[in-house]
Design a protein around this motif. Structure first.
Motif, short mmCIF file in Angstrom:
data_model
loop_
_atom_site.label_atom_id
_atom_site.label_comp_id
_atom_site.label_asym_id
_atom_site.label_seq_id
_atom_site.Cartn_x
_atom_site.Cartn_y
_atom_site.Cartn_z
N GLN A 276 -5.38 5.88 0.27
CA GLN A 276 -4.48 4.73 0.21
C GLN A 276 -3.02 5.14 0.36
OE1 GLN A 276 -5.60 1.86 0.47
NE2 GLN A 276 -7.74 2.14 -0.06
N TYR B 187 -7.79 -3.41 5.98
CA TYR B 187 -7.08 -2.13 6.08
C TYR B 187 -8.01 -0.99 5.65
CZ TYR B 187 -3.03 -5.12 6.73
OH TYR B 187 -2.17 -6.07 7.21
N ASN B 188 -7.61 -0.22 4.62
CA ASN B 188 -8.41 0.92 4.20
C ASN B 188 -9.47 0.57 3.16
OD1 ASN B 188 -6.55 2.27 5.78
ND2 ASN B 188 -5.96 3.75 4.23
N SER C 49 -4.83 -8.88 0.07
CA SER C 49 -5.57 -8.19 1.12
C SER C 49 -5.52 -6.68 0.87
CB SER C 49 -4.96 -8.51 2.49
OG SER C 49 -3.72 -7.84 2.64
N HIS D 286 -4.91 -2.93 11.99
CA HIS D 286 -4.80 -4.11 11.15
C HIS D 286 -3.34 -4.45 10.87
CE1 HIS D 286 -9.11 -4.10 9.25
NE2 HIS D 286 -9.10 -4.30 10.56
N TYR D 287 -2.54 -3.43 10.57
CA TYR D 287 -1.13 -3.67 10.26
C TYR D 287 -0.39 -4.18 11.48
CZ TYR D 287 3.59 -2.96 8.46
OH TYR D 287 4.89 -3.15 8.07
N LEU E 248 -1.49 -0.26 0.03
CA LEU E 248 -0.77 0.66 0.92
C LEU E 248 0.75 0.57 0.76
CD1 LEU E 248 -2.86 -0.08 4.12
CD2 LEU E 248 -3.09 1.89 2.64
N GLY F 46 -6.67 0.99 9.95
CA GLY F 46 -5.63 0.38 9.14
C GLY F 46 -4.36 0.14 9.93
N TYR G 97 0.76 -9.94 -0.02
CA TYR G 97 -0.05 -8.84 0.50
C TYR G 97 -1.01 -8.27 -0.53
CZ TYR G 97 4.00 -6.20 -1.33
OH TYR G 97 5.02 -5.71 -2.10
N LEU H 209 -2.24 5.53 6.28
CA LEU H 209 -2.94 4.52 7.08
C LEU H 209 -4.00 5.18 7.95
CD1 LEU H 209 -0.24 2.06 8.49
CD2 LEU H 209 -2.30 1.42 7.26
N LEU I 55 -3.70 -4.73 2.23
CA LEU I 55 -2.33 -4.26 2.43
C LEU I 55 -1.66 -3.88 1.12
CD1 LEU I 55 -0.10 -3.81 4.52
CD2 LEU I 55 0.49 -6.23 4.33
N HIS J 135 -1.38 -7.77 11.97
CA HIS J 135 -0.76 -8.61 10.94
C HIS J 135 0.72 -8.86 11.25
CE1 HIS J 135 1.54 -9.02 7.15
NE2 HIS J 135 0.54 -9.78 6.77
#
Length: 396
Positions: free
Chosen positions: A128, A333-334, A78, A138-139, A83, A135, A75, A131, A80, A142
């Motif tokens: 960060q 994400y962010n 990316s 996206h999570y 976070l 974001g 992770y 979320l 991710l 994923h």
């Protein structure tokens, strides 16, 4: 053929007694072990209709062998990575992820409607430790493994299984102590011959969004495919596929800012009729039972439901869709657009490749961050497409 340890015995995923063993594990709430590595990686069992499916635990893909179907890119490649441990906190004991959100799930009084932040200010405003709404989408995408693709799945991914995977992923996530799935609404495929039953199930699912007699109004989170944006008599409305006769109402101010903030997503959607525009929104119901949007964000995905951000990523996604090796799309994400990510991971036999796209005009900071990212994952081979240098290189 994959092997799992269940109840002290080892089963092949194509063996005659596999489903029976997995069903028993589901009832016992046992976590099967994927034996791609010793002593095994913990998994969990999900039920879809009469079938039981073994799925990986949240964010555990990096623990699997690169040749395993459950393997995913680290992770840290990316958005991710930034976070983890803050906005996303894993509970190894129960296999869930506790999420901290930077948007509200309640509304008091007539507070102004939140709007998405400007793209240019993302590096300043993105928190960060929490979320964002995009974001969260996206999570969910994923963890639902909707970023994963192989050509063997061509024409086999439809909205019904997209929905099931999203809801199953949400059951492994908590928000303020409760399951995200309790407040997540993903519309089921609509069929005219089952209209009344579908609408009854929808009313039951949306009961939590009804306004209380006193106190703050609870909001729910919707994920659905946009059909169109259209004028309403007083404001605007977002029409979601599979929700006929149930528009999401937004005011003119939010509508204008939505068009400006997600101009790129709208243009990509308009340019490719096969792509889908996905909305994630917080909403509540007014006393009349109408859905009122409080905050909304958009994501563009290919015909195979793989997210992309630019025409260059779309070319990469389309090229990966044509090969049999498994690919995993990286998400931002962010992170702001001036930060590099691995745009995709290609699992080619025993050598995973991290695939990077360097935009035209990338500055020295971008290049330095890219090289640091590559150096930190020396075990992975890299493929780089520098847009300024010309056409996309051949895939590994």
């Amino acid at each position: 053929m994959r092997q799992f340890r269940i109840g002290g015995d080892v089963y092949a995923d194509e063996g005659p007694k596999f489903q029976e063993a997995v069903a028993a594990a589901y009832l016992r709430k046992e976590r099967p072990l994927c034996l791609c590595r010793d002593p095994g990686c913990a998994m969990y069992v999900a039920q879809i209709g009469g079938l039981y499916v073994i799925k990986r635990m949240p964010l555990s893909g990096g623990e699997h062998d690169p040749t395993c179907e459950s393997y995913e890119s680290p992770y840290t490649l990316s958005g991710l990575g930034a976070l983890m441990g803050s906005a996303i906190q894993l509970d190894a004991k129960n296999g869930t992820a506790a999420l901290k959100l930077d948007f509200s799930l309640s509304k008091t009084g007539s507070r102004a409607t939140p709007v998405p932040g400007d793209v240019g200010s993302a590096g300043v405003t993105a928190d960060q430790k929490k979320l964002s709404l995009l974001g969260l989408l996206h999570y969910l995408w994923h963890e639902a493994e909707l970023t994963v693709w192989t050509s063997r799945w061509a024409r086999k991914r439809h909205w019904w299984n997209v929905r099931w995977h999203l809801l199953e992923a949400a059951r492994q996530m908590t928000v303020k102590g409760g399951q995200l799935s309790d407040i997540l609404f993903v519309p089921e495929p609509f069929r005219v011959d089952n209209k009344e039953a579908i609408e009854q199930r929808r009313s039951t699912a949306l009961a939590a969004a009804l306004p209380p007699k006193t106190g703050p109004r609870k909001l729910m989170v919707l994920v659905g495919e946009v059909k169109e944006l259209a004028p309403a008599r007083l404001g605007q409305k977002v029409v979601i596929k599979h929700l006929p006769g149930f528009p999401l109402l937004i005011d003119d101010t939010l509508h204008r800012r939505l068009l400006a903030r997600f101009e790129r997503e709208f243009s990509l959607w308009d340019a490719d009729p096969s792509s889908h525009l996905i909305a994630v929104a917080t909403f509540g119901l007014n006393p009349a039972g109408l859905a009122i949007v409080e905050e909304i964000a958009l994501m563009i995905v290919s015909e195979n439901w793989i997210p992309y951000e630019t025409t260059y990523e779309k070319r990469l996604v389309d090229a990966l869709a044509r090969i049999r090796e498994k690919s995993i799309k990286g998400l931002r994400y962010n992170l702001p657009p001036d930060q590099p990510i691995a745009n995709a991971l290609l699992q080619s036999r025993r050598e995973p490749f991290a695939l990077f796209i360097v935009p035209a005009g990338a500055d020295e900071d971008f290049e330095a961050s890219l090289q640091d990212m590559i150096a930190a994952r020396a075990e992975m081979r890299t493929w780089i497409w520098r847009i300024a240098d010309g056409d996309m290189p051949a895939l590994p």
